[in-house]
Design a protein around this motif. Structure first.
Motif, short mmCIF file in Angstrom:
data_model
loop_
_atom_site.label_atom_id
_atom_site.label_comp_id
_atom_site.label_asym_id
_atom_site.label_seq_id
_atom_site.Cartn_x
_atom_site.Cartn_y
_atom_site.Cartn_z
N SER A 1 52.31 72.54 65.71
CA SER A 1 51.36 72.89 64.70
C SER A 1 51.27 71.85 63.60
CB SER A 1 52.20 74.03 64.05
OG SER A 1 53.52 73.71 63.50
N SER A 2 50.15 72.49 62.63
CA SER A 2 49.89 71.33 61.60
C SER A 2 51.09 70.94 60.67
CB SER A 2 48.63 71.95 60.74
OG SER A 2 47.35 71.91 61.39
N SER A 3 51.97 71.74 60.38
CA SER A 3 53.07 71.40 59.64
C SER A 3 53.86 70.27 60.28
CB SER A 3 54.00 72.58 59.42
OG SER A 3 54.64 73.16 60.53
N MET A 4 53.70 70.21 61.40
CA MET A 4 54.51 68.78 62.09
C MET A 4 53.82 67.40 61.73
SD MET A 4 57.27 69.77 63.72
CE MET A 4 57.46 68.61 64.91
N ASP A 5 52.54 67.50 61.07
CA ASP A 5 52.11 66.55 60.57
C ASP A 5 52.23 65.83 59.44
OD1 ASP A 5 50.01 66.45 63.04
OD2 ASP A 5 48.55 67.56 62.14
N CYS A 6 53.38 66.59 58.74
CA CYS A 6 53.92 66.35 57.47
C CYS A 6 54.81 64.73 57.50
CB CYS A 6 54.73 67.44 56.87
SG CYS A 6 55.55 67.06 55.42
N ARG A 7 54.54 64.08 56.38
CA ARG A 7 55.12 62.60 56.89
C ARG A 7 56.12 62.67 55.83
NH1 ARG A 7 53.00 58.37 59.48
NH2 ARG A 7 51.05 59.04 60.50
N ASP A 8 57.28 63.40 56.16
CA ASP A 8 58.42 63.59 55.10
C ASP A 8 59.26 62.64 55.22
OD1 ASP A 8 59.23 64.46 57.49
OD2 ASP A 8 60.20 66.32 56.86
N GLU A 9 59.05 61.42 55.98
CA GLU A 9 59.87 60.18 56.34
C GLU A 9 58.92 59.15 56.14
OE1 GLU A 9 62.48 59.00 59.79
OE2 GLU A 9 63.40 60.77 58.78
N PRO A 10 59.55 58.13 55.60
CA PRO A 10 58.38 56.85 55.54
C PRO A 10 58.05 56.25 56.70
CG PRO A 10 60.30 56.52 54.15
CD PRO A 10 60.59 57.98 54.83
N GLY A 11 56.57 56.26 57.07
CA GLY A 11 56.27 55.84 58.24
C GLY A 11 56.25 56.69 59.70
N ALA A 12 56.73 57.93 59.29
CA ALA A 12 56.73 58.75 60.68
C ALA A 12 56.60 60.18 60.01
CB ALA A 12 57.92 58.57 61.35
N SER A 13 55.66 60.77 60.90
CA SER A 13 55.39 62.25 60.68
C SER A 13 56.53 63.26 61.42
CB SER A 13 54.06 62.73 61.05
OG SER A 13 53.84 62.65 62.58
N ARG A 14 56.66 64.27 61.32
CA ARG A 14 57.57 65.16 62.06
C ARG A 14 57.28 65.28 63.53
NH1 ARG A 14 58.16 70.58 58.13
NH2 ARG A 14 59.45 69.29 56.36
N ALA A 15 55.83 65.28 63.66
CA ALA A 15 55.44 65.03 65.24
C ALA A 15 55.72 63.66 65.84
CB ALA A 15 53.82 65.25 65.10
N ASP A 16 55.59 62.66 65.13
CA ASP A 16 56.13 61.20 65.80
C ASP A 16 57.57 61.38 65.94
OD1 ASP A 16 53.44 60.54 65.18
OD2 ASP A 16 53.81 59.72 63.53
N ARG A 17 58.20 61.93 65.27
CA ARG A 17 59.80 61.78 65.44
C ARG A 17 60.29 62.81 66.38
NH1 ARG A 17 59.76 62.57 59.74
NH2 ARG A 17 61.08 64.51 59.83
N ALA A 18 59.56 63.94 66.64
CA ALA A 18 59.69 64.83 67.55
C ALA A 18 59.54 64.24 69.03
CB ALA A 18 59.03 66.14 67.70
N SER A 19 58.24 63.50 69.00
CA SER A 19 57.66 62.73 70.54
C SER A 19 58.79 61.83 70.62
CB SER A 19 56.59 62.17 70.26
OG SER A 19 56.10 61.41 71.25
N LYS A 20 59.37 61.12 69.74
CA LYS A 20 60.64 60.05 70.00
C LYS A 20 61.82 60.84 70.46
CE LYS A 20 58.90 56.43 66.99
NZ LYS A 20 59.21 55.49 65.76
N LEU A 21 62.18 61.87 69.81
CA LEU A 21 63.30 62.59 70.32
C LEU A 21 63.02 63.03 71.63
CD1 LEU A 21 64.35 64.52 67.24
CD2 LEU A 21 65.36 62.55 67.96
N SER A 22 61.93 63.32 72.03
CA SER A 22 61.70 64.11 73.62
C SER A 22 61.85 62.96 74.42
CB SER A 22 60.27 64.76 73.37
OG SER A 22 60.31 65.16 74.82
N GLU A 23 61.37 61.73 73.96
CA GLU A 23 61.15 60.63 74.84
C GLU A 23 62.71 60.16 75.11
OE1 GLU A 23 58.74 57.57 73.38
OE2 GLU A 23 56.70 59.18 73.84
N SER A 24 63.51 60.18 74.01
CA SER A 24 64.87 59.69 74.24
C SER A 24 65.79 60.60 75.03
CB SER A 24 65.50 59.61 72.85
OG SER A 24 66.82 59.19 72.91
N LEU A 25 65.36 61.83 74.81
CA LEU A 25 66.19 63.07 75.91
C LEU A 25 65.86 62.67 77.31
CD1 LEU A 25 67.54 65.63 75.90
CD2 LEU A 25 65.49 66.89 75.65
N THR A 26 64.43 62.80 77.56
CA THR A 26 64.04 62.33 78.99
C THR A 26 64.51 61.26 79.60
OG1 THR A 26 61.91 61.59 78.20
CG2 THR A 26 62.17 64.09 78.78
N GLY A 27 64.55 60.08 78.58
CA GLY A 27 64.96 58.89 79.06
C GLY A 27 66.26 58.70 79.46
#
Length: 734
Positions: free
Chosen positions: A84-110
């Motif tokens: 959703s659009s709220s995941m586009d929120c950049r509440d951490e320097p250089g990374a949105s919530r969506a970016d961080r969620a994508s990295k967590l998902s990749e780490s999990l599957t990896g």
């Protein structure tokens, strides 16, 4: 994978001694054989014996072959990522919530792909495949967590899936009793602490759900400012706040004001005239988006306003607000068409007004109105129990004129009501449905059973209450005002049994063009604490009282409709319980219903409830966010008894991004209900460890003793004996 393990059953010292003895024995045997034979012959003769000794030592140490089989890849893990659009929120320097969620998902599957397969989905208003094309960046993608959970609940069963992982910032609304998958649901949240944000947000909007067409409309909004940096704080001295109405798919300004942030929280207030056309109107509060702000999503708060041509305003007047008022308010609040205003005295000359307000009711702050004009703002007045000495003469006259000209008044019982309160001889004595005498009136406390007189069973005010009372073992009250006989034309709706005789408990009469009711007890509210059945009876009585006494019709004079929820989201079903008041011939009564959305009519089945006379249910499904028009018609033979219409706004109450703060308590509760665990994004590695342990718990491990494995040990032993026999035969030693 195979591992060789040793499980010796001997004490280590004894085992070592045994091996030394065997070695010593072999040395002695070698010297003895060597004395009479050549070295080659000695070696050939001792070789089988050495093998036998080694086999014996092997048996002593009991070697075990551990076979570890990898878990079957017959189950998957579902990963549901919030897009959703709220995941586009950049509440951490250089990374949105969506970016961080994508990295967590990749780490999990990896880390776990070697053990189990994954199925990754994303969701906003619905569930989509991970490789679906993204919506345009300028389009707001809402969140419907409830519908998404329903979707995966029908898919993620324990026969195909090991677990489900939800990566989300939580959405904007809390869920009650969500439908969850039948596998453990683990939740990981995305979102940093609000203390690190530069942001403006609307925390609450105070607006009436229903307003009278053309009437006064008061709307206010609380606005919270977060200043993580001094630079942002200096940029926001004041902010423009607008109230906007949606007209023809465009937002039009209806009001505007500037607010200052002398404190972190401030309030914007708007006063305007409600639309003259009835129907559901869409409004929003819009706070100006400032440079450097975290997100503009929580700068907007949308809300719906139902405009009606008439709203039932009720005034409750008492010297103090007790349990009777609290319970009446709760019941009337369940009907959005009823607006309750409470007026009570806090000192001799000071009064407090609570609840719904309307234009012209400012005089209530000085006490009960002394003119009929102010009382005409209300369709019904409920008067508590207090002495007649506390009234002014002109207030009594105003109340008398109000009823004479068409108003409705309900008098509550108690120690200071009717004759006990000294109302005999006052201007409002004619308003009581029974004759009162200050000297002969009494107030008794005890337990008094109640019943509905046969003549009142057809009255729509008491009909449903009578049905419920007939089904419970015993309905009673704990106090009764004993008054004189009924006046001519008055009727009793409920009797109490006092010392073996029936005493009117609830009576009503017509006076002029209006109606009055008197309730000779102050403990009717206790029905709510006895049982769910009597709680329903209490609520139905009060809602029907204010509507029927005022002659106010909103499709519920004969038809009473109770919805199972106040608000519905897409994908949910609604169940309406319909009751028809009065004694209607079941063979003559026919109900038809339909819903209308986007110009399309859909019939709705109305089914009778077994064992409940004149009670029906209608169930309908809401597939999408829209305005659904529900229409119900009750026919008595070929004549229309009554019609009922209701517009149901289906969709989330809060617009996307209204609450950007992560609700850790809600997500933790959701994971607990789903049989899983909750992890903030900083603890995501713990989630991976939990899943790894869960996967490895499915590993199958088998231990096979070598001396028992396929009889290999025995075969080797026999082969050695055969070998020794052959050697001895060739050496002519047999």
């Amino acid at each position: 994978m195979e591992v060789l393990q040793w499980r010796t059953h001997l004490n280590p010292v004894l085992a070592a001694a045994t091996i030394l003895i065997l070695i010593a024995w072999m040395i002695i045997l070698f010297k003895r054989q060597r004395a009479s034979r050549s070295l080659k012959q000695t070696v050939l003769l001792l070789f089988p014996k050495v093998l036998i000794v080694l086999l014996l030592i092997l048996a002593y140490f009991d070697p075990v072959r551990s076979v570890i089989q990898k878990p079957k890849r017959d189950k998957k893990i579902m990963v549901l990522v919030d897009s959703s659009s709220s995941m586009d929120c950049r509440d951490e320097p250089g990374a949105s919530r969506a970016d961080r969620a994508s990295k967590l998902s990749e780490s999990l599957t990896g880390q776990l792909r070697s053990y189990v397969d994954f199925e990754t989905l994303r969701f906003d208003m619905d569930v989509h495949d991970a490789d679906d094309s993204e919506q345009s960046a300028g389009q707001v993608r809402g969140t419907n967590l409830a519908k998404s959970l329903v979707t995966i609940a029908g898919k993620a069963d324990d026969s195909n899936y090991l677990a489900a992982i939800l990566l989300t910032d939580g959405g904007d609304e809390l869920l009650s009793d969500p439908r969850l998958p039948r596998v453990p649901l683990h939740v990981a949240s995305l979102g940093t602490s609000p203390d690190t944000w530069n942001d403006l947000s609307i925390t609450e909007v105070d607006a009436p759900a229903i307003v009278e067409a053309g009437g006064k409309l008061e709307v206010s909004a609380d606005i919270l400012a977060r200043f993580a940096s001094k630079e942002f704080e200096t940029q926001v001295p004041m902010v423009r706040v607008r109230l906007e109405e949606k007209q023809q798919d465009k937002w039009q300004a209806r009001g505007s004001e500037f607010v200052r942030f002398d404190n972190p929280k401030t309030r914007a207030r708007f006063s305007l005239q409600a639309p003259s056309e009835p129907g559901t109107k869409q409004y929003r509060i819009n706070v100006e988006n400032m440079p450097g702000e975290l997100s503009g999503l929580n700068n907007i708060r949308e809300f719906d306003l139902e405009v009606r041509e008439d709203t039932l305003h009720v005034l409750f007047f008492a010297q103090e607000l007790g349990w009777d008022f609290s319970m009446i308010r709760k019941e009337l609040a369940r009907d959005p068409s009823v607006q309750l205003t409470a007026l009570f005295r806090v000192s001799e000359q000071r009064f407090v007004v609570q609840g719904s307000r309307q234009k012209g009711d400012e005089q209530l702050e000085a006490g009960f109105p002394k003119s009929k004009g102010v009382l005409d703002l209300f369709k019904c007045v409920i008067v508590g129990s207090f002495s007649a000495r506390q009234w002014h003469q002109d207030q009594l006259n105003a109340l008398l004129d109000y009823v004479r000209d068409g108003g409705a008044v309900v008098f509550l019982g108690g120690e200071n009501s009717f004759g006990q309160g000294g109302y005999a001889g006052t201007p409002i004595e004619p308003l009581f449905p029974w004759r009162i005498n200050n000297a002969q009136s009494a107030f008794q406390v005890g337990r008094f059973s109640v019943d509905v007189p046969a003549a009142a069973l057809g009255n729509s005010i008491i009909a449903e209450t009578a049905r419920i009372i007939a089904q419970v073992e015993s309905a009673s009250v704990e106090s009764v005002n004993i008054e004189g006989p009924l006046k001519s034309g008055a009727v009793t709706l409920l009797d109490a049994s006092v010392a073996g005789r029936s005493v009117p408990l609830i009576s009503m009469q017509r006076f002029g063009q209006g109606q009055t009711m008197a309730i000779a007890t102050n403990t009717l509210w206790k029905w709510r604490q006895v049982s769910d059945e009597l709680k329903d009876a209490h609520g139905h009585f009060w809602r029907q009282t204010v509507k029927n006494m005022t002659g106010w019709e909103e499709g519920q004079r004969f038809i009473a409709v109770k919805w199972d929820q106040e608000q519905y989201n897409p994908g949910q079903s609604a169940v309406a319980t319909i009751r028809i008041a009065g004694r209607q011939d079941a063979g003559q009564l026919n109900l038809t219903a339909e819903t209308k959305v986007d110009g399309k009519l859909t019939p709705v089945s109305v089914e009778p409830v077994l064992g409940r006379e004149n009670t029906f249910t209608a169930e309908m499904e809401f597939a999408k966010s829209a305005q659904y028009r529900f229409e119900l018609q009750a026919m008595l033979g070929e004549q229309v008894l009554e019609s009922y219409q209701k517009t149901i706004a289906v969709g989330t109450k809060l617009n996307e991004g209204a609450n950007l703060e992560v609700d850790h308590a809600f997500l933790s509760s959701l994971a607990s209900q789903g049989g899983g665990m909750y992890f903030p994004e900083t603890e995501f590695e713990s989630l991976i460890g939990t899943l790894r342990s869960q996967i490895l718990s499915r590993v199958v491990s088998m231990e096979i003793p070598l001396i028992q494995d396929k009889c290999i040990y025995i075969l080797i032993f026999v082969a050695i004996l055969v070998l020794e026999w052959i050697i001895r035969r060739r050496m002519n030693l047999l």
